[in-house]
Design a protein around this motif. Sequence first.
Motif, PDB file in Angstrom:
ATOM      1  N   LEU A 227     -35.365  47.543  -6.064  1.00  0.00           N
ATOM      2  CA  LEU A 227     -34.772  47.565  -7.407  1.00  0.00           C
ATOM      3  C   LEU A 227     -34.698  46.160  -7.997  1.00  0.00           C
TER       4      LEU A 227
ATOM      5  N   LEU B 115     -41.439  46.131 -15.977  1.00  0.00           N
ATOM      6  CA  LEU B 115     -40.331  47.070 -15.797  1.00  0.00           C
ATOM      7  C   LEU B 115     -39.014  46.431 -16.183  1.00  0.00           C
TER       8      LEU B 115
ATOM      9  N   GLU C 266     -34.243  48.143 -12.281  1.00  0.00           N
ATOM     10  CA  GLU C 266     -34.273  49.589 -12.472  1.00  0.00           C
ATOM     11  C   GLU C 266     -35.549  50.210 -11.916  1.00  0.00           C
ATOM     12  N   LEU C 267     -35.422  51.464 -11.515  1.00  0.00           N
ATOM     13  CA  LEU C 267     -36.561  52.319 -11.177  1.00  0.00           C
ATOM     14  C   LEU C 267     -36.258  53.708 -11.700  1.00  0.00           C
ATOM     15  N   GLN C 268     -37.283  54.369 -12.216  1.00  0.00           N
ATOM     16  CA  GLN C 268     -37.089  55.699 -12.770  1.00  0.00           C
ATOM     17  C   GLN C 268     -37.636  56.758 -11.834  1.00  0.00           C
TER      18      GLN C 268
ATOM     19  N   ARG D  20     -40.428  58.939  -7.398  1.00  0.00           N
ATOM     20  CA  ARG D  20     -41.087  57.628  -7.432  1.00  0.00           C
ATOM     21  C   ARG D  20     -40.478  56.716  -6.369  1.00  0.00           C
ATOM     22  N   LEU D  21     -39.155  56.655  -6.316  1.00  0.00           N
ATOM     23  CA  LEU D  21     -38.499  55.802  -5.326  1.00  0.00           C
ATOM     24  C   LEU D  21     -38.908  56.202  -3.911  1.00  0.00           C
TER      25      LEU D  21
ATOM     26  N   ASP E 289     -32.466  58.298 -12.248  1.00  0.00           N
ATOM     27  CA  ASP E 289     -32.919  56.926 -12.418  1.00  0.00           C
ATOM     28  C   ASP E 289     -31.900  56.018 -11.765  1.00  0.00           C
TER      29      ASP E 289
ATOM     30  N   LYS F 211     -44.187  46.044  -6.110  1.00  0.00           N
ATOM     31  CA  LYS F 211     -43.474  46.762  -7.172  1.00  0.00           C
ATOM     32  C   LYS F 211     -44.286  46.773  -8.458  1.00  0.00           C
TER      33      LYS F 211
ATOM     34  N   ALA G  81     -44.936  50.604  -8.945  1.00  0.00           N
ATOM     35  CA  ALA G  81     -43.819  51.154  -9.722  1.00  0.00           C
ATOM     36  C   ALA G  81     -44.150  51.260 -11.203  1.00  0.00           C
ATOM     37  N   THR G  82     -45.268  50.682 -11.602  1.00  0.00           N
ATOM     38  CA  THR G  82     -45.617  50.683 -13.027  1.00  0.00           C
ATOM     39  C   THR G  82     -46.665  51.731 -13.384  1.00  0.00           C
TER      40      THR G  82
END
Length: 174
Positions: A12, A19, A23-25, A29-30, A109, A139, A143-144
């Motif tokens: 995170l 991003l 945060e992570l949505q 995903r996490l 989220d 990340k 994550a994107t």
Amino acid sequence: PLELDDAIVLLLGSPSERLQEGELQGVTRLEKLVFLLERETSAKNWLSESADFRPYNYGPFSAKVYQAVDMLSAAGLIVDSKRKADTEDDTWEKRNVIGSNEDPYTTRDFRLTDRGWRYYSAIRKNLVPEQLAELSSFKETFATISLRQLVRYVYERYDDFTSKSFIRDSVLGR
């Protein structure tokens, strides 16, 4: 030694140009990020515990990831917000594996709190600059991308974790 909940806080807090900071949505995903973190980075060398992923109905699944975010939220280190999902992609596991009485199209989220940021600052000192850079690059890479792309990547690279998946053919376009 860093544990699974520490890895989530580090994910995170790691900087990313594309991003929102801290945060992570989406819980799916996490979960897939933690799965890849254990397999495609040096995290396997600094994590003291495994998330114990196993093949399940929607690919690699770890109850420990769900438990870790619940614990982090209860400790006031993260905000676990619920919102209406843009698509049903992030709700596969919640609807079919975990079960819930909530709106089936609600996603989760995650955002570090002020306390979470202080914790991030403390635990990041356990990693050398190269590990922090690797985490940030990881990340930024994974994550994107869209959740569908992330899930497809996992399914294509880790076929042994998709053997029980209900969505395997759909994800892989078969």
